[in-house]
Design a protein around this motif. Structure first.
Motif, PDB file in Angstrom:
ATOM      1  N   ALA A   3       0.824  -1.200   0.000  1.00 24.40           N
ATOM      2  CA  ALA A   3       0.000   0.000   0.000  1.00 24.40           C
ATOM      3  C   ALA A   3       0.859   1.253   0.000  1.00 24.40           C
ATOM      4  O   ALA A   3       0.459   2.300  -0.501  1.00 24.40           O
ATOM      5  CB  ALA A   3      -0.923  -0.006   1.216  1.00 24.40           C
ATOM      6  N   THR A  10      -2.915   6.575  -8.056  1.00 22.53           N
ATOM      7  CA  THR A  10      -3.530   5.261  -8.205  1.00 22.53           C
ATOM      8  C   THR A  10      -4.696   5.102  -7.229  1.00 22.53           C
ATOM      9  O   THR A  10      -4.600   5.482  -6.059  1.00 22.53           O
ATOM     10  CB  THR A  10      -2.486   4.157  -7.969  1.00 22.53           C
ATOM     11  OG1 THR A  10      -1.476   4.267  -8.979  1.00 22.53           O
ATOM     12  CG2 THR A  10      -3.126   2.779  -8.037  1.00 22.53           C
ATOM     13  N   ARG A  12      -7.522   2.417  -5.547  1.00 20.89           N
ATOM     14  CA  ARG A  12      -7.921   1.030  -5.300  1.00 20.89           C
ATOM     15  C   ARG A  12      -9.412   0.904  -5.571  1.00 20.89           C
ATOM     16  O   ARG A  12     -10.217   1.611  -4.962  1.00 20.89           O
ATOM     17  CB  ARG A  12      -7.625   0.626  -3.849  1.00 20.89           C
ATOM     18  CG  ARG A  12      -6.153   0.588  -3.501  1.00 20.89           C
ATOM     19  CD  ARG A  12      -5.963   0.033  -2.092  1.00 20.89           C
ATOM     20  NE  ARG A  12      -4.577   0.124  -1.689  1.00 20.89           N
ATOM     21  CZ  ARG A  12      -3.648  -0.799  -1.956  1.00 20.89           C
ATOM     22  NH1 ARG A  12      -3.989  -1.890  -2.629  1.00 20.89           N
ATOM     23  NH2 ARG A  12      -2.406  -0.633  -1.555  1.00 20.89           N
ATOM     24  N   THR A  13      -9.761  -0.004  -6.455  1.00 18.92           N
ATOM     25  CA  THR A  13     -11.167  -0.220  -6.767  1.00 18.92           C
ATOM     26  C   THR A  13     -11.393  -1.712  -6.989  1.00 18.92           C
ATOM     27  O   THR A  13     -10.521  -2.532  -6.652  1.00 18.92           O
ATOM     28  CB  THR A  13     -11.583   0.634  -7.993  1.00 18.92           C
ATOM     29  OG1 THR A  13     -12.985   0.508  -8.215  1.00 18.92           O
ATOM     30  CG2 THR A  13     -10.824   0.252  -9.246  1.00 18.92           C
ATOM     31  N   THR A  14     -12.553  -2.070  -7.517  1.00 23.70           N
ATOM     32  CA  THR A  14     -12.915  -3.479  -7.684  1.00 23.70           C
ATOM     33  C   THR A  14     -13.375  -3.716  -9.113  1.00 23.70           C
ATOM     34  O   THR A  14     -14.065  -2.878  -9.701  1.00 23.70           O
ATOM     35  CB  THR A  14     -14.039  -3.870  -6.704  1.00 23.70           C
ATOM     36  OG1 THR A  14     -13.640  -3.509  -5.377  1.00 23.70           O
ATOM     37  CG2 THR A  14     -14.326  -5.354  -6.749  1.00 23.70           C
ATOM     38  N   GLY A  23      -9.627  -7.149  -6.663  1.00 23.21           N
ATOM     39  CA  GLY A  23      -9.146  -5.801  -6.424  1.00 23.21           C
ATOM     40  C   GLY A  23      -8.332  -5.306  -7.605  1.00 23.21           C
ATOM     41  O   GLY A  23      -7.552  -6.055  -8.217  1.00 23.21           O
ATOM     42  N   LEU A  25      -5.973  -1.920  -9.209  1.00 29.77           N
ATOM     43  CA  LEU A  25      -5.288  -0.638  -9.068  1.00 29.77           C
ATOM     44  C   LEU A  25      -5.416   0.097 -10.392  1.00 29.77           C
ATOM     45  O   LEU A  25      -4.939  -0.377 -11.426  1.00 29.77           O
ATOM     46  CB  LEU A  25      -3.809  -0.844  -8.734  1.00 29.77           C
ATOM     47  CG  LEU A  25      -3.485  -1.570  -7.426  1.00 29.77           C
ATOM     48  CD1 LEU A  25      -1.971  -1.732  -7.269  1.00 29.77           C
ATOM     49  CD2 LEU A  25      -4.069  -0.843  -6.233  1.00 29.77           C
ATOM     50  N   ASP A  39      -4.672  -5.670  -7.677  1.00 25.61           N
ATOM     51  CA  ASP A  39      -4.312  -5.179  -6.346  1.00 25.61           C
ATOM     52  C   ASP A  39      -3.710  -6.335  -5.541  1.00 25.61           C
ATOM     53  O   ASP A  39      -4.423  -7.284  -5.177  1.00 25.61           O
ATOM     54  CB  ASP A  39      -5.558  -4.627  -5.652  1.00 25.61           C
ATOM     55  CG  ASP A  39      -5.248  -4.011  -4.284  1.00 25.61           C
ATOM     56  OD1 ASP A  39      -4.119  -4.197  -3.787  1.00 25.61           O
ATOM     57  OD2 ASP A  39      -6.136  -3.348  -3.724  1.00 25.61           O
ATOM     58  N   HIS A  42      -5.531  -7.212  -2.160  1.00 29.45           N
ATOM     59  CA  HIS A  42      -6.954  -7.592  -2.066  1.00 29.45           C
ATOM     60  C   HIS A  42      -7.061  -9.102  -1.870  1.00 29.45           C
ATOM     61  O   HIS A  42      -6.498  -9.884  -2.646  1.00 29.45           O
ATOM     62  CB  HIS A  42      -7.718  -7.168  -3.315  1.00 29.45           C
ATOM     63  CG  HIS A  42      -9.198  -7.146  -3.108  1.00 29.45           C
ATOM     64  ND1 HIS A  42      -9.933  -8.299  -2.915  1.00 29.45           N
ATOM     65  CD2 HIS A  42     -10.088  -6.117  -3.048  1.00 29.45           C
ATOM     66  CE1 HIS A  42     -11.213  -7.979  -2.758  1.00 29.45           C
ATOM     67  NE2 HIS A  42     -11.325  -6.659  -2.826  1.00 29.45           N
ATOM     68  N   SER A 469     -16.540  -4.873  -0.894  1.00 27.48           N
ATOM     69  CA  SER A 469     -15.398  -4.090  -1.359  1.00 27.48           C
ATOM     70  C   SER A 469     -15.895  -2.787  -1.977  1.00 27.48           C
ATOM     71  O   SER A 469     -17.054  -2.658  -2.356  1.00 27.48           O
ATOM     72  CB  SER A 469     -14.589  -4.865  -2.409  1.00 27.48           C
ATOM     73  OG  SER A 469     -14.033  -6.046  -1.875  1.00 27.48           O
ATOM     74  N   THR A 544     -11.608  -0.996   3.864  1.00 25.15           N
ATOM     75  CA  THR A 544     -10.929  -2.119   3.216  1.00 25.15           C
ATOM     76  C   THR A 544     -11.902  -3.289   3.074  1.00 25.15           C
ATOM     77  O   THR A 544     -12.919  -3.355   3.765  1.00 25.15           O
ATOM     78  CB  THR A 544      -9.708  -2.558   4.038  1.00 25.15           C
ATOM     79  OG1 THR A 544     -10.133  -2.890   5.366  1.00 25.15           O
ATOM     80  CG2 THR A 544      -8.667  -1.454   4.089  1.00 25.15           C
TER      81      THR A 544
END
Length: 905
Positions: A3, A10, A12-14, A23, A25, A39, A42, A469, A544
């Motif tokens: 992280a 950047t 963090r998403t799904t 996950g 990036l 990610d 994740h 998430s 998270t």
């Protein structure tokens, strides 16, 4: 990458595709796109992405987007309007229709692509304030049989285990799941278990899919006989004394009745083999593996769910796990592989017509509880219409208004031609979506509302293992696009419900959703996110991934039911007495085969997003039908030719793939193509509208069908900067290419190709090549040095120059040499033609792979990974790499290389 090491830009998403919930990036590239990586932190994917997820950065353009609200005006044309005008119009029309025809004359049809917050607000408006439960979702087509099976057995829609069980199991049974293609990240996790711990894998499926390539045992059973297989297993477990009698006695009911029915369905190994079409030896091997291995996970997906007996199939599987007490413990239990990114979140908020929010049901106590929490003036008091029944009611004129959000029912529903005709009868058809054109939009939409797409919207999703998430925005919204929750809330306010829909953020909706999950719960319901009931906006931004339940007292549970505690009235699980399995559609002389439908590796649903990626379009370019060699010979069709597939409900024309991976008497066709992307490949139009009596899920796997050869003496392709319409007599399919649109076609004789191309190239420089004797015509149009379009027509069966020409088309300008050589189909720099893409993650083509094998540079799929990176990301192309190795290398070399690899290991 930790992280601390990611770029400040950047996010963090799904991932927005399947229910694995990987996950991602995402780093904006400053050009309207983004650089996409997995990610590593994740817990769903630990950095791995499949081919579709890896290509997300190629799908973020706005050229296909719906950018402004649009309303059909008096001239029958769709015209852009301001948001207030569109919202006022929708609210006024809904108010008028409800006043005239009643609350049940309107319906919502939602999507597993929606965020939980969008889903929640839509369900609250419909079920709590409009007062009808006629709100369903395309998840009905995906996993509703799993939901019904869970509720019958457990008293709740509870997934007992989590992904860690796939790492810890010693025996993995995949039923009706081509996980290697449809859930590749999880499948690679299973393979890692097999390679490191020696786990066994059994695949149960009528098709020999790529998932079978690593299986220790493949059970190619007859379609629709899964219940017979697992009934036979239950009988075997009882006969072998392999039951957990203590668990059965303390935590379940109905075992004796379920076992008696299982004996009627499949009394022994021989009866099971007869019912399923399997050999007795294979049945016995499977039964003994299951009985003797403590840590067993049975994973099932669309091959189980998409059936008129889908719920019984689910319960036949669960019966076996309950009988052995193998549930809710590390490395064991039944596990539903969910198809969509937020089908689970939709279930949490009551997205299905037979549910209320927060896993509550249409019982008097639950109805009253939700009513009081929402302060709802018109709470729905009974279940609504499930998807297929909803559209049938539209066809009968009982539903007058429909609001579709984020899905394409004119393609995905069964009996899709009839469903499309039904939509054209509506007094009001509202579609919230991020594309300006699809088959549903073109079914007579009256209002189009631009919704934010992935990368723009912000909220939560829940994956197959109950893990919540965040999807986070990393791009500015395109045009006037708004969040779906905002659109629904604005309509609710205009209907007079402003106080209940005064939301200002997705975090505010999430808090309310969590509070409802905990409201009067105290452990009586499985779904509980009470720990997040007071989450702040900043904490919501930083949340998270978390498994539920997450109760307010901080108690959490990774698994359910190891020690009982089911959510029935008496806390006991129910063994379910399943029906004797019988297919709803019967074969006949006119329909001698059964049509199975499903997904392919690099496409998703109706290709709204994946269809934009040039990389993803190069693996399987044509809509196709698979057929066994024996059936192909009888039908008079050939590999690479075309066939017209017919059922009682519709017909399609598809390219033929002859393969012994298909059972005799069975056909397979993928679901992805629509009238937007092909001239005759809407496979949903072929599928019978039979549904499961408990779940309402359609039977997509066994529609009686026939097929007939189609003769197209011409073939070719077109590349264009603009979308095209084709002349009569041409069959076509669209393929994403860099810089515009690609079309592959086949045609009857006599199509006026030259005149057709000239009409579309007026005002541009033209060049053409004609070989009348050879039946070849090629043409190109230019604007200065830029290639604007080109057409290649030649006799069927000849190799086309598609790859070399599309590479030239991708160039901004062409040199004089490139322009001279264009109509030859050969690149001026003699760059090798890579061929159809095999590894979509790294863009490695078939010809490149075969050249490496023929040259000796690679001798196995592992060598191909080391040399070309093929198969080293998601791994879904590895079975195909192995087949190419087998086709290219002599058997003696393969055997020698296997011995060397074994010795090295």
């Amino acid at each position: 990458m930790s992280a601390m090491e990611i770029s400040p830009a950047t996010v963090r998403t799904t991932c927005p595709y399947c229910g694995v919930g990987c996950g991602v990036l995402a780093t904006p590239d400053g050009k309207g796109g983004a650089i996409i990586k997995g990610d590593p932190d994740h817990p769903a994917n630990y950095g791995r992405l499949c081919s579709k997820g890896s290509a997300l950065g190629e799908t973020l353009g706005i050229h296909e987007r719906l950018l402004h609200p649009m309303v059909r005006c008096s001239n029958d044309q769709m015209e852009a309007v301001a948001w207030d005008d569109a919202l006022d119009h929708v609210a006024q029309r809904l108010h008028h229709i409800i006043a005239k025809h009643g609350r049940h004359s309107v319906a919502f049809y939602l999507s597993g692509q929606l965020l939980t917050e969008d889903y929640y607000v839509a369900n609250k408006l419909m079920k709590g304030f409009i007062g009808s439960a006629n709100v369903d979702t395309n998840s009905r087509l995906c996993m509703s049989s799993a939901v019904a099976g869970h509720k019958r057995a457990f008293g709740s829609d509870t997934v007992p285990g989590n992904y860690r069980d796939l790492d810890e199991a010693d025996f993995l049974v995949l039923v009706g799941s081509n996980a290697a293609w449809c859930h590749p990240v999880l499948y690679q996790r299973m393979l890692a278990n097999k390679q490191t711990r020696g786990a066994k894998i059994v695949v149960v499926d009528p098709r020999r899919t790529d998932t079978t390539s690593d299986a220790d045992l493949f059970l190619g059973l007859k379609p629709g006989t899964d219940t017979a297989l697992f009934s036979g297993l239950l009988v075997f477990l009882a006969a072998q004394g392999a039951l957990d009698n203590g668990f059965i006695e303390d935590h379940t009911s109905g075992f004796a009745e379920a076992l008696a029915q299982a004996r009627r369905i499949a009394a022994n190994i021989a009866a099971t083999a007869l019912a399923t079409g399997l050999s007795e030896a294979d049945v016995e091997e499977f039964f003994r593996l299951f009985a003797s291995t403590e840590k067993v996970v049975t994973l099932y997906s669309q091959g189980v769910n998409q059936s008129a007996q889908g719920t019984d199939k689910v319960n036949a599987i669960i019966n076996c796990h309950l009988a052995m007490g193998r549930i809710g413990k590390p490395g064991m239990g039944p596990f539903s592989l969910t198809g969509q990114p937020n089908a689970m979140g939709g279930r949490e908020v009551g997205g299905l017509a037979n549910q209320l929010a927060a896993h509550m049901n249409f019982t008097p106590p639950d109805i009253d509880r939700v009513r009081r929490f929402w302060q709802a003036p018109h709470i729905a008091t009974h279940e609504g219409l499930k998807a297929v029944q909803m559209f049938e009611a539209i066809g009968r004129g009982e539903i007058k208004a429909l609001w579709v959000m984020g899905t394409n029912p004119a393609v995905s529903l069964p009996n899709a031609d009839a469903m499309r005709l039904a939509m054209q009868k509506l007094d009001l058809l509202v579609i919230s979506d991020n594309v300006r054109s699809n088959d549903s939009v073109n079914s007579g939409a009256h209002v189009l509302l631009p919704a934010q797409a992935w990368g723009e919207r912000s909220g939560t999703v829940t994956n197959s293992e109950r893990r919540v998430s965040r999807q986070r925005s990393f791009m500015a919204p395109a045009g006037d696009a708004k969040p779906d929750w905002w659109i629904v809330s604005e309509i609710a306010r205009r209907l007079g419900y402003e106080r209940a829909f005064s939301y200002q953020s997705s975090a505010e909706i999430f808090r309310e959703h969590c509070r409802l999950s905990a409201f009067e719960n105290k452990g009586t319901r499985d779904f509980d996110l009470g720990a997040f009931s007071e989450i702040t906006e900043s904490d919501f931004d930083q949340i998270t991934p978390a498994l539920w339940p997450a109760r307010a007292d901080a108690s959490m549970s990774e698994r359910f039911f190891a020690d009982g505690g089911f959510y029935t009235n008496d806390k006991r699980a129910r063994f379910v007495v399943t029906e004797i399995p019988v297919l709803r559609g019967e074969k006949s002389a006119a329909r001698p085969m059964l049509l199975n439908t499903g997904r392919i590796r690099d496409q998703w649903h109706t290709m709204t997003r994946t269809g934009l990626s040039p990389r993803l379009g190069q693996h399987l370019r044509f809509p196709f039908v698979e057929i066994h060699p024996r059936d192909a010979q009888m039908a008079g069709v050939t590999d690479g030719g075309f066939a017209r597939v017919e059922t009682d409900h519709g017909q399609c024309v598809l390219k033929v793939t002859v393969t012994d991976r298909q059972q005799p008497g069975m056909l397979f066709a993928p679901i992805h193509w629509s009238d937007e992307t092909s001239s005759s490949a809407r496979v949903g139009a072929l599928v019978a509208p039979h549904t499961d009596p408990y779940s309402g899920q359609p039977e997509n796997k066994a529609t009686p069908a026939n097929l007939f050869p189609c003769d197209y003496p011409q073939q070719g392709f077109v590349l264009s900067r603009e979308r095209l319409s084709f002349p009569a007599g041409a069959w076509w399919t669209r393929v994403a290419v860099t810089g515009g649109y690609g079309y592959l076609f086949a045609a009857k004789q006599g199509v006026p190709w030259r005149a057709w191309f000239d009409d579309r190239s007026m005002g541009q420089d033209l060049a053409d090549y004609v070989d009348a004797v050879g039946g070849v015509y090629r043409a190109a149009s230019f604007d200065g040095d830029r290639l604007m379009s080109c057409l290649f027509v030649e006799p069927a069966g000849r190799p086309t120059e598609w790859d070399a020409t599309k590479d030239l088309f991708a160039e901004e300008t062409l040199s004089a040499d490139q322009r001279r050589l264009l109509l030859s189909g050969k690149a001026a720099d003699a760059t090798a033609n890579t061929g159809p893409i095999i590894c979509a993650c790294f863009g490695v083509g078939r010809n490149t792979i075969c050249d490496a094998l023929k040259s000796g540079a690679a001798r196995s799929h592992l060598d191909l990974g080391a040399q070309l990176k093929a198969g080293t990301n998601c791994g879904s192309c590895i079975p195909e790499l192995r087949r190419l190795v087998a086709e290219t290398m002599p058997d003696t070399e393969q055997a020698a290389h296997r011995e060397m690899a074994t010795a090295e290991n």
